[in-house]
Design an enzyme around this catalytic site. Structure first.
Site, PDB file in Angstrom:
ATOM      1  N   ASP A  60      41.974  41.250  39.218  1.00 48.91           N
ATOM      2  CA  ASP A  60      41.364  40.853  37.947  1.00 48.91           C
ATOM      3  C   ASP A  60      41.474  39.355  37.699  1.00 48.91           C
ATOM      4  O   ASP A  60      42.471  38.732  38.057  1.00 48.91           O
ATOM      5  CB  ASP A  60      42.061  41.590  36.792  1.00 48.91           C
ATOM      6  CG  ASP A  60      41.436  42.960  36.551  1.00 48.91           C
ATOM      7  OD1 ASP A  60      40.766  43.467  37.472  1.00 48.91           O
ATOM      8  OD2 ASP A  60      41.626  43.503  35.464  1.00 48.91           O
ATOM      9  N   HIS A 110      33.934  41.189  34.649  1.00 48.20           N
ATOM     10  CA  HIS A 110      35.138  41.242  33.797  1.00 48.20           C
ATOM     11  C   HIS A 110      34.910  40.363  32.555  1.00 48.20           C
ATOM     12  O   HIS A 110      35.846  39.779  32.043  1.00 48.20           O
ATOM     13  CB  HIS A 110      36.330  40.759  34.632  1.00 48.20           C
ATOM     14  CG  HIS A 110      37.683  41.092  34.071  1.00 48.20           C
ATOM     15  ND1 HIS A 110      38.001  42.313  33.543  1.00 48.20           N
ATOM     16  CD2 HIS A 110      38.823  40.346  33.967  1.00 48.20           C
ATOM     17  CE1 HIS A 110      39.280  42.306  33.151  1.00 48.20           C
ATOM     18  NE2 HIS A 110      39.786  41.117  33.381  1.00 48.20           N
ATOM     19  N   HIS A 114      36.493  36.457  29.012  1.00 51.50           N
ATOM     20  CA  HIS A 114      37.739  37.227  28.978  1.00 51.50           C
ATOM     21  C   HIS A 114      38.269  37.380  27.552  1.00 51.50           C
ATOM     22  O   HIS A 114      39.464  37.425  27.320  1.00 51.50           O
ATOM     23  CB  HIS A 114      38.810  36.579  29.869  1.00 51.50           C
ATOM     24  CG  HIS A 114      39.852  37.559  30.338  1.00 51.50           C
ATOM     25  ND1 HIS A 114      41.044  37.758  29.683  1.00 51.50           N
ATOM     26  CD2 HIS A 114      39.884  38.391  31.398  1.00 51.50           C
ATOM     27  CE1 HIS A 114      41.761  38.669  30.329  1.00 51.50           C
ATOM     28  NE2 HIS A 114      41.077  39.077  31.369  1.00 51.50           N
ATOM     29  N   HIS A 204      46.948  41.051  39.645  1.00 54.01           N
ATOM     30  CA  HIS A 204      46.572  39.748  39.074  1.00 54.01           C
ATOM     31  C   HIS A 204      47.046  38.634  40.009  1.00 54.01           C
ATOM     32  O   HIS A 204      48.135  38.080  39.813  1.00 54.01           O
ATOM     33  CB  HIS A 204      47.204  39.579  37.688  1.00 54.01           C
ATOM     34  CG  HIS A 204      46.728  40.577  36.679  1.00 54.01           C
ATOM     35  ND1 HIS A 204      47.307  41.808  36.511  1.00 54.01           N
ATOM     36  CD2 HIS A 204      45.710  40.514  35.788  1.00 54.01           C
ATOM     37  CE1 HIS A 204      46.666  42.465  35.547  1.00 54.01           C
ATOM     38  NE2 HIS A 204      45.691  41.706  35.100  1.00 54.01           N
TER      39      HIS A 204
HETATM   40 ZN   LIG Z   1      41.692  40.287  32.944  1.00 51.94          ZN
END
Ligand SMILES: [Zn+2]
Length: 243
Positions: A60, A110, A114, A204
């Site tokens: 992500d 995504h 954000h 991440h």
């Molecule tokens: Zn994220």
């Protein structure tokens, strides 16, 4: 008890009931917003039911300057992954995004900034999704563009948009580095403990904060391989489901 205190008692009970109801509604909304396996409209997956030992690594945020390091590591391990990228970052790092696609990885949406996608207007949702789609297409990604909301949060406008546009939401069932800063060894251990056939693993690896995740990747991949797992993109994982 006289009539006056009786009335006051009734009012305070009513008030208490009202406050309790508000709290319940807030709690319900909070749980709905964060649910891994449910949203009010549109298709959502957080893993795939299968007997095959397959797993999807999902990364992500990003991309950023750590792209070459992550790409080299995945190439060395012969693993293709799915990258839920931020549209504004893709525009800031167009070469990184193109390199991800060129090496066979899957790019997914995504959002553009954000931001938290709750209590947002339909126009905001459309803008966040469409600008990111456009950036992903410019990077060369073909086929379906999957979606994952920032920090997994969604409520009404977002799911309704996604359902209207036949978009699939991809959550996860393994998250070794969310909201905490585990050591690389702890990340590997969590992944080995929690992964099942059909799991979607959220990682991440970007920014300075992703240091331990980047350091864990090699061990994480070899650990799962030892257990017989092979690695697929999320779209490949979803395709397995209908076989
Ligand atoms: Zn994220």
């Amino acid at each position: 008890m006289n009539a006056k205190t009786g009335t006051r008692g009734r009012w305070s009970k009513l008030l208490a009931a009202f406050v309790a109801l508000l709290l319940l509604a807030a709690l319900g909304l909070y749980q709905l917003m964060n649910a891994r396996t449910f949203q009010v409209a549109g298709e959502l997956v957080n893993r795939v039911a299968t007997d095959e030992k397959v797993v999807a690594l999902t990364f992500d945020d990003g991309p950023d300057e750590h792209t070459p390091e992550i790409l080299d590591l995945l190439a060395e391990q012969g693993v293709r992954a799915t990258f839920f990228v931020i549209g504004s970052k893709v525009e800031a790092q167009p070469q990184a995004a193109r390199a991800l696609v060129a090496r066979g990885h899957q790019l997914a949406n995504h959002t553009y900034t954000h931001r938290r996608m709750v209590f947002v207007s339909a126009a905001t949702v459309a803008d966040e999704v469409q600008r990111t789609d456009a950036a992903i297409r410019r990077a060369g990604q073909r086929g379906e563009i999957l979606f994952r909301p920032p920090t997994g949060k969604k409520l009404l406008a977002l799911p309704l948009y996604l359902a209207d546009h036949h978009r699939r939401t991809v959550m996860w069932d393994v998250e070794p580095d969310s909201g905490t800063t585990p050591t690389p060894a702890e990340i590997v251990t969590t992944v080995r403990e929690k992964t099942e056939p059909g799991s979607i693993i959220l990682l991440h690896p970007w920014y300075a904060t992703g240091r331990n995740t980047r350091a864990a990747l090699r061990g994480l991949i070899s650990g799962l391989r030892e257990e017989g797992y092979r690695f697929v993109t999320v779209s490949e994982l979803l395709a397995l489901r209908s076989r």
